[in-house]
Design a protein around this motif. Structure first.
Motif, PDB file in Angstrom:
ATOM      1  N   LYS A 117       9.079   6.136 -19.439  1.00 49.35           N
ATOM      2  CA  LYS A 117       9.394   5.501 -20.543  1.00 49.35           C
ATOM      3  C   LYS A 117       9.793   4.163 -20.241  1.00 49.35           C
ATOM      4  N   ALA A 118      10.006   3.038 -21.273  1.00 49.90           N
ATOM      5  CA  ALA A 118      11.058   1.854 -20.755  1.00 49.90           C
ATOM      6  C   ALA A 118      12.172   2.093 -20.228  1.00 49.90           C
ATOM      7  N   GLY A 119      12.907   1.897 -19.685  1.00 46.70           N
ATOM      8  CA  GLY A 119      14.162   2.198 -19.270  1.00 46.70           C
ATOM      9  C   GLY A 119      14.616   3.408 -18.112  1.00 46.70           C
ATOM     10  N   ASP A 120      13.472   4.404 -17.536  1.00 48.85           N
ATOM     11  CA  ASP A 120      13.479   5.704 -17.010  1.00 48.85           C
ATOM     12  C   ASP A 120      14.915   5.198 -15.387  1.00 48.85           C
ATOM     13  N   ILE A 121      14.888   5.706 -15.265  1.00 48.88           N
ATOM     14  CA  ILE A 121      15.022   5.578 -13.822  1.00 48.88           C
ATOM     15  C   ILE A 121      14.334   6.788 -13.190  1.00 48.88           C
ATOM     16  N   PHE A 122      13.341   5.902 -12.260  1.00 52.69           N
ATOM     17  CA  PHE A 122      12.248   6.709 -11.264  1.00 52.69           C
ATOM     18  C   PHE A 122      12.373   6.593  -9.980  1.00 52.69           C
ATOM     19  N   GLY A 123      12.241   7.598  -9.124  1.00 49.28           N
ATOM     20  CA  GLY A 123      12.258   7.908  -7.857  1.00 49.28           C
ATOM     21  C   GLY A 123      11.949   8.509  -7.093  1.00 49.28           C
ATOM     22  N   PHE A 124      12.258   8.043  -5.011  1.00 50.38           N
ATOM     23  CA  PHE A 124      11.744   9.595  -4.528  1.00 50.38           C
ATOM     24  C   PHE A 124      12.881   9.736  -3.205  1.00 50.38           C
ATOM     25  N   PHE A 125      13.361  10.875  -3.029  1.00 46.54           N
ATOM     26  CA  PHE A 125      13.886  11.641  -2.313  1.00 46.54           C
ATOM     27  C   PHE A 125      13.626  12.650  -1.588  1.00 46.54           C
ATOM     28  N   VAL A 126      14.805  12.368  -0.388  1.00 48.00           N
ATOM     29  CA  VAL A 126      14.786  13.278   0.560  1.00 48.00           C
ATOM     30  C   VAL A 126      15.942  14.494   0.740  1.00 48.00           C
ATOM     31  N   LYS A 127      16.381  14.878   0.698  1.00 52.51           N
ATOM     32  CA  LYS A 127      17.529  15.746   0.748  1.00 52.51           C
ATOM     33  C   LYS A 127      17.743  16.411   1.735  1.00 52.51           C
ATOM     34  N   THR A 128      18.688  16.877   2.303  1.00 53.65           N
ATOM     35  CA  THR A 128      19.132  17.638   3.782  1.00 53.65           C
ATOM     36  C   THR A 128      19.885  18.209   3.241  1.00 53.65           C
ATOM     37  N   MET A 129      19.717  19.619   3.687  1.00 58.84           N
ATOM     38  CA  MET A 129      20.300  21.424   4.133  1.00 58.84           C
ATOM     39  C   MET A 129      21.548  20.307   4.908  1.00 58.84           C
ATOM     40  N   ASP A 130      21.480  20.205   5.496  1.00 59.53           N
ATOM     41  CA  ASP A 130      22.350  20.586   7.295  1.00 59.53           C
ATOM     42  C   ASP A 130      22.343  19.420   7.359  1.00 59.53           C
ATOM     43  N   ASN A 131      21.988  18.613   7.862  1.00 59.28           N
ATOM     44  CA  ASN A 131      21.846  17.158   8.429  1.00 59.28           C
ATOM     45  C   ASN A 131      21.413  17.355  10.355  1.00 59.28           C
ATOM     46  N   VAL A 132      21.132  18.053  10.403  1.00 57.67           N
ATOM     47  CA  VAL A 132      20.625  18.535  11.556  1.00 57.67           C
ATOM     48  C   VAL A 132      18.913  18.816  12.220  1.00 57.67           C
ATOM     49  N   VAL A 133      18.624  19.320  13.229  1.00 59.65           N
ATOM     50  CA  VAL A 133      17.367  18.960  13.801  1.00 59.65           C
ATOM     51  C   VAL A 133      16.132  18.874  13.412  1.00 59.65           C
ATOM     52  N   GLY A 138       0.661  -1.733   0.402  1.00 62.26           N
ATOM     53  CA  GLY A 138      -0.222  -0.230   0.161  1.00 62.26           C
ATOM     54  C   GLY A 138       0.990   1.318  -0.588  1.00 62.26           C
ATOM     55  N   SER A 139       1.581   1.440   0.469  1.00 60.20           N
ATOM     56  CA  SER A 139       2.773   2.934   1.005  1.00 60.20           C
ATOM     57  C   SER A 139       4.063   2.775   1.300  1.00 60.20           C
ATOM     58  N   PHE A 140       4.631   3.172   1.639  1.00 56.19           N
ATOM     59  CA  PHE A 140       6.597   3.156   2.072  1.00 56.19           C
ATOM     60  C   PHE A 140       6.427   4.847   2.469  1.00 56.19           C
ATOM     61  N   VAL A 141       7.455   4.590   3.977  1.00 55.94           N
ATOM     62  CA  VAL A 141       8.035   5.739   4.233  1.00 55.94           C
ATOM     63  C   VAL A 141       9.824   5.938   4.337  1.00 55.94           C
ATOM     64  N   LEU A 142       9.826   7.625   2.725  1.00 61.02           N
ATOM     65  CA  LEU A 142      11.481   7.264   2.533  1.00 61.02           C
ATOM     66  C   LEU A 142      11.648   8.155   4.176  1.00 61.02           C
ATOM     67  N   THR A 143      12.781   8.588   5.111  1.00 66.83           N
ATOM     68  CA  THR A 143      13.230   9.169   5.710  1.00 66.83           C
ATOM     69  C   THR A 143      14.180   9.236   5.761  1.00 66.83           C
ATOM     70  N   GLY A 144      14.456  10.915   5.405  1.00 69.14           N
ATOM     71  CA  GLY A 144      15.708  11.724   5.214  1.00 69.14           C
ATOM     72  C   GLY A 144      16.820  11.418   6.068  1.00 69.14           C
ATOM     73  N   GLY A 145      18.253  12.217   6.018  1.00 67.05           N
ATOM     74  CA  GLY A 145      18.714  12.177   7.141  1.00 67.05           C
ATOM     75  C   GLY A 145      18.898  12.966   7.801  1.00 67.05           C
ATOM     76  N   ASN A 146      20.086  12.664   9.011  1.00 70.09           N
ATOM     77  CA  ASN A 146      19.553  14.067   9.929  1.00 70.09           C
ATOM     78  C   ASN A 146      20.984  12.935  10.749  1.00 70.09           C
ATOM     79  N   ASN A 147      22.076  13.096  10.475  1.00 71.91           N
ATOM     80  CA  ASN A 147      23.312  12.438  10.989  1.00 71.91           C
ATOM     81  C   ASN A 147      23.732  13.531  11.517  1.00 71.91           C
ATOM     82  N   GLY A 148      24.402  14.470  11.577  1.00 69.23           N
ATOM     83  CA  GLY A 148      24.466  15.513  12.677  1.00 69.23           C
ATOM     84  C   GLY A 148      25.565  15.650  12.322  1.00 69.23           C
ATOM     85  N   SER A 149      25.799  16.340  10.561  1.00 66.93           N
ATOM     86  CA  SER A 149      27.286  16.666   9.858  1.00 66.93           C
ATOM     87  C   SER A 149      27.611  17.884   9.868  1.00 66.93           C
ATOM     88  N   GLY A 150      26.118  18.425   9.635  1.00 67.80           N
ATOM     89  CA  GLY A 150      26.481  20.131   9.509  1.00 67.80           C
ATOM     90  C   GLY A 150      26.077  20.439   7.740  1.00 67.80           C
TER      91      GLY A 150
END
Length: 150
Positions: free
Chosen positions: A113-129, A38-50
């Motif tokens: 189209k066939a062969g396209d790479i499709f996906g989902f992203f979660v970006k992080t500007m700072d990996n904190v908070v 039914g669904s999935f949850v993608l969680t982005g980074g928060n590794n504290g690197s800044g």
């Protein structure tokens, strides 16, 4: 005679989790697939690197047609601008999240189209908070089965 590819509904069959790749770049993100198909949850980074980072969940499209899905976004950070989320097609990122709020949602339909790479992203500007989450549901994509109509 007309050959038509079947549409795969959800994250089962042609697009089950084994056909997707999770990639972290300077991030410690994850994907929760316990609600598949039914669904999935993608969680982005928060590794504290800044530093900036990204978490991607991608697959290869099997046949031409349309991809559609619903999405719900939320972040524990100050606003969506710190953890933008969206989808990508062949490396081109389309942001879904709203930069000014901590949550947003919607639906998307796009041609592939066939062969396209499709996906989902979660970006992080700072990996904190705090990390952001992108829940994807009602996923539909061109499947691997084909039917011929005469």
């Amino acid at each position: 005679s007309l050959a038509q590819s079947a549409q795969a509904a959800g994250f089962g069959d042609s697009y089950n989790p084994s056909t997707w790749t999770l990639t972290n770049t300077n991030a410690d993100g994850s994907v929760n697939t316990t609600s598949v198909p039914g669904s999935f949850v993608l969680t982005g980074g928060n590794n504290g690197s800044g530093q900036q980072g990204s978490t991607a969940y991608t697959t290869t499209i099997l046949n031409p047609g349309t991809v559609s899905f619903n999405w719900d976004y939320s972040t524990a950070d100050w606003s969506g601008s710190f953890d933008p989320a969206g989808w990508s097609l062949n490396g081109v990122f389309t942001q879904l999240s709203d930069n000014t709020t901590k949550s947003s949602s919607g639906s998307v339909t796009t041609l592939v189209k066939a062969g396209d790479i499709f996906g989902f992203f979660v970006k992080t500007m700072d990996n904190v908070v705090g990390a952001a989450n992108l829940k994807v549901s009602s996923f539909s994509a061109p499947g691997s089965c084909s039917a011929t109509y005469n």
